[in-house]
Design a protein around this motif. Structure first.
Motif, PDB file in Angstrom:
ATOM      1  N   SER A 393      28.057 -15.828   0.807  1.00  0.00           N
ATOM      2  CA  SER A 393      27.543 -17.066   0.213  1.00  0.00           C
ATOM      3  C   SER A 393      26.094 -16.925  -0.240  1.00  0.00           C
ATOM      4  N   THR A 394      25.314 -16.112   0.489  1.00  0.00           N
ATOM      5  CA  THR A 394      23.913 -15.917   0.116  1.00  0.00           C
ATOM      6  C   THR A 394      23.631 -14.516  -0.418  1.00  0.00           C
ATOM      7  N   ASN A 395      24.611 -13.631  -0.323  1.00  0.00           N
ATOM      8  CA  ASN A 395      24.469 -12.252  -0.769  1.00  0.00           C
ATOM      9  C   ASN A 395      23.339 -11.538  -0.013  1.00  0.00           C
ATOM     10  N   THR A 396      23.268 -11.805   1.290  1.00  0.00           N
ATOM     11  CA  THR A 396      22.168 -11.280   2.096  1.00  0.00           C
ATOM     12  C   THR A 396      22.644 -10.784   3.458  1.00  0.00           C
ATOM     13  N   TYR A 397      21.759 -10.045   4.112  1.00  0.00           N
ATOM     14  CA  TYR A 397      21.861  -9.710   5.531  1.00  0.00           C
ATOM     15  C   TYR A 397      20.635 -10.344   6.204  1.00  0.00           C
ATOM     16  N   THR A 398      20.860 -11.186   7.201  1.00  0.00           N
ATOM     17  CA  THR A 398      19.761 -11.907   7.837  1.00  0.00           C
ATOM     18  C   THR A 398      19.633 -11.513   9.307  1.00  0.00           C
ATOM     19  N   PHE A 399      18.438 -11.057   9.674  1.00  0.00           N
ATOM     20  CA  PHE A 399      18.116 -10.793  11.079  1.00  0.00           C
ATOM     21  C   PHE A 399      17.247 -11.965  11.536  1.00  0.00           C
ATOM     22  N   SER A 400      17.840 -12.842  12.332  1.00  0.00           N
ATOM     23  CA  SER A 400      17.261 -14.151  12.599  1.00  0.00           C
ATOM     24  C   SER A 400      15.981 -14.110  13.419  1.00  0.00           C
ATOM     25  N   ASN A 401      15.917 -13.211  14.386  1.00  0.00           N
ATOM     26  CA  ASN A 401      14.728 -13.197  15.239  1.00  0.00           C
ATOM     27  C   ASN A 401      14.531 -11.822  15.862  1.00  0.00           C
ATOM     28  N   ILE A 402      13.595 -11.054  15.312  1.00  0.00           N
ATOM     29  CA  ILE A 402      13.301  -9.716  15.831  1.00  0.00           C
ATOM     30  C   ILE A 402      11.937  -9.702  16.526  1.00  0.00           C
ATOM     31  N   SER A 403      11.526 -10.850  17.062  1.00  0.00           N
ATOM     32  CA  SER A 403      10.198 -10.960  17.676  1.00  0.00           C
ATOM     33  C   SER A 403      10.036 -10.024  18.869  1.00  0.00           C
ATOM     34  N   SER A 404      11.087  -9.860  19.679  1.00  0.00           N
ATOM     35  CA  SER A 404      10.960  -8.969  20.844  1.00  0.00           C
ATOM     36  C   SER A 404      10.772  -7.520  20.409  1.00  0.00           C
ATOM     37  N   LEU A 405      11.376  -7.127  19.297  1.00  0.00           N
ATOM     38  CA  LEU A 405      11.194  -5.777  18.768  1.00  0.00           C
ATOM     39  C   LEU A 405       9.749  -5.581  18.315  1.00  0.00           C
ATOM     40  N   ILE A 406       9.222  -6.529  17.565  1.00  0.00           N
ATOM     41  CA  ILE A 406       7.840  -6.423  17.086  1.00  0.00           C
ATOM     42  C   ILE A 406       6.871  -6.365  18.255  1.00  0.00           C
ATOM     43  N   THR A 407       7.095  -7.201  19.259  1.00  0.00           N
ATOM     44  CA  THR A 407       6.232  -7.194  20.434  1.00  0.00           C
ATOM     45  C   THR A 407       6.308  -5.861  21.164  1.00  0.00           C
ATOM     46  N   ALA A 408       7.511  -5.315  21.304  1.00  0.00           N
ATOM     47  CA  ALA A 408       7.681  -4.029  21.992  1.00  0.00           C
ATOM     48  C   ALA A 408       6.986  -2.902  21.224  1.00  0.00           C
ATOM     49  N   LEU A 409       7.085  -2.896  19.910  1.00  0.00           N
ATOM     50  CA  LEU A 409       6.425  -1.872  19.099  1.00  0.00           C
ATOM     51  C   LEU A 409       4.903  -1.993  19.204  1.00  0.00           C
ATOM     52  N   TRP A 410       4.422  -3.214  19.186  1.00  0.00           N
ATOM     53  CA  TRP A 410       2.985  -3.459  19.318  1.00  0.00           C
ATOM     54  C   TRP A 410       2.466  -2.986  20.678  1.00  0.00           C
ATOM     55  N   ASN A 411       3.178  -3.324  21.720  1.00  0.00           N
ATOM     56  CA  ASN A 411       2.751  -2.931  23.065  1.00  0.00           C
ATOM     57  C   ASN A 411       2.759  -1.414  23.232  1.00  0.00           C
TER      58      ASN A 411
END
Length: 478
Positions: A393-411
């Motif tokens: 319907s949107t022709n997309t792939y959506t990753f709704s919330n990757i905040s824990s990944l970003i935090t882990a990479l930052w740490n």
């Protein structure tokens, strides 16, 4: 404690609102009490991406693929062949020696023997009558447990084909007109390729048998210990087979079952009957797919910079560089409540009705974990790895919330627990998965080996709207 409970509730609500681009600065007042006001702010950060060549992928899996097609996108051929061992089921049964009427050299024997390969569907319905020539090659040594097998595993190049072993050619079509129309028209019909193994067979010791089935049966009676488990069977009786494609273009299918059937005659007290012994190639034993792509063409696609590619089998992935430092700098004490990223698909330009399919599911994992994730048979934990399905319907792939990944990479970067130059990079990989029938919990994730290809918005020369990660921060007022 009150703030922790409030934060959990806010995070849940934020997942729903983070898709919006409107200002979220005043949302905290509507979500919390005066005593625990939470300030929410949002921001968008641009994301860079590029195409990388998969080269080969881990393919020790539950599913094999077989066939060769011309990729309408590139005009080059994509070929899959496979190796498989045979599994001893718990229901393995052979009648006693004194009841078996079929004999060879005064020992129990087989009247006939065949390999049956069950296939799902051709690449295109128009190819159902395309003539394909294949060859069954006996392996000299089995694939070993604990070894890592990738899609470039070639038994010929590794010297694992028995030179004087079983070798049988077979011409076939998916339509399989050798089966009567009345049978093929039934709902219970499974498309199959039948390969008779009724020629004289010579084993490694030089002993000869009237067919391969007789060899299996006489091994059973002479060495019952070889049939104690699949490991003993593969090391002493049948190391397995490599199914090679010799000729034919336009046929490509998922192989969902293999059976070795041995038929023999039994004389009981009341009747003479035909019995069978069936061995299967299933997920309980070693199976792997050999993929052959045109490497030059694959590299040319990877070099295109106006978009990125996802292409299977074992073709192209999209690498994404996440703006982790930009997201966290200046917000070190804020809570990262939501980080949403959407990958827009570009429609195919080809008018060929045999265009490759759209990857149904993408896995996002840190680039440093690209191999270990599959080798360790992991599943997405939605902390460091995520899956997203294609939305038509949107022709997309959506990753709704990757905040824990970003935090882990930052740490990891902040605490210097990683020295990797790819510390802030993730890869989008086409996958297939299995779920528990009782809980819908994902139980297995594998590289997708079917024929798919799509372009995504991105690349260093992207002319479309940039890829962005939408971030929502939360901070309690002092």
């Amino acid at each position: 404690m009150n703030k922790l409970i409030t934060m959990a509730g806010v995070a849940f609500v934020t997942m729903a609102i983070s898709s919006c681009d409107e200002d979220t600065a005043g949302i905290g007042q509507s979500l919390t009490s005066e005593a625990d006001k939470l300030t929410l702010t949002s921001a968008n950060y641009e994301v860079s991406s590029r195409t990388i060549v998969a080269d080969s992928v881990f393919t020790l899996s539950n599913t094999c693929y077989f066939g060769c097609v011309k990729d309408p996108e590139t005009g080059t051929e994509v070929k899959s062949e496979f190796s498989s061992q045979l599994h001893l089921t718990e229901y393995l049964h052979i009648y006693p020696d004194n009841q078996i009427k079929s004999r060879y050299n005064n020992l129990p024997g087989a009247d006939s023997c065949e390999l049956v390969i069950y296939v799902q569907s051709p690449f295109s319905a128009k190819d159902s009558l395309t003539a394909i020539k294949m060859r069954v090659n006996e392996l000299s040594t089995p694939m070993e447990e604990g070894q890592r097998y990738y899609s470039n595993y070639d038994p010929f190049k590794l010297g694992m084909i028995r030179k004087d072993g079983l070798r049988k050619d077979k011409m076939f079509t998916y339509g399989n007109l050798t089966d009567p129309d009345s049978l093929r028209a039934t709902s219970s019909y499974f498309h199959n390729i039948r390969i008779p193994l009724n020629e004289t067979y010579t084993d490694k010791s030089g002993a000869t048998y009237n067919n391969y089935g007789t060899y299996i049966m006489q091994q059973y009676f002479q060495h019952p210990e070889y049939f104690g488990n699949s490991y003993a069977f593969s090391h002493h009786v049948c190391p397995g087979f490599f199914f090679q494609l010799l000729d034919g273009l336009g046929f490509y299918t998922k192989v969902y079952g293999i059976g070795l059937r041995t038929y023999y005659t039994v004389e009981t007290d009341t009747a003479t009957i035909t019995a069978s012994l069936t061995l299967a190639g299933t997920k309980e034993v070693m199976q792997t797919t050999l993929v052959t792509n045109d490497n030059k063409t694959i590299q040319q696609l990877a070099n295109e910079d106006g978009h990125t590619y996802i292409k299977s089998p074992a073709g192209l992935f999209t690498e994404v560089t996440l703006p982790v430092e930009e997201i966290k700098q200046g917000h070190e004490t804020d809570s990262l409540l939501s980080s949403r990223i959407v990958f827009q698909r570009l429609n195919n330009q080809s008018s060929d009705n045999r265009v490759l399919g759209i990857p149904p599911t993408l896995l996002m994992i840190p680039k440093d974990s690209l191999h270990s994730f599959f080798e360790s048979n992991k599943v997405p934990d939605y902390k460091l790895s995520y899956m997203a399905s294609y939305s038509s319907s949107t022709n997309t792939y959506t990753f709704s919330n990757i905040s824990s990944l970003i935090t882990a990479l930052w740490n990891a970067k902040r605490l210097k627990t990683t020295q990797s130059p790819d510390w802030n990079k993730v890869v989008l990989v086409p996958v297939s998965y299995a779920s528990s029938t009782s809980s819908s919990e994902i139980t297995n994730v594998e590289h997708y080996m079917g024929l798919t290809s799509t372009r995504l918005v991105g690349g260093s020369a992207n002319s479309n709207q940039p890829i962005q990660v939408n971030v929502v921060y939360g901070k309690f007022k002092d």
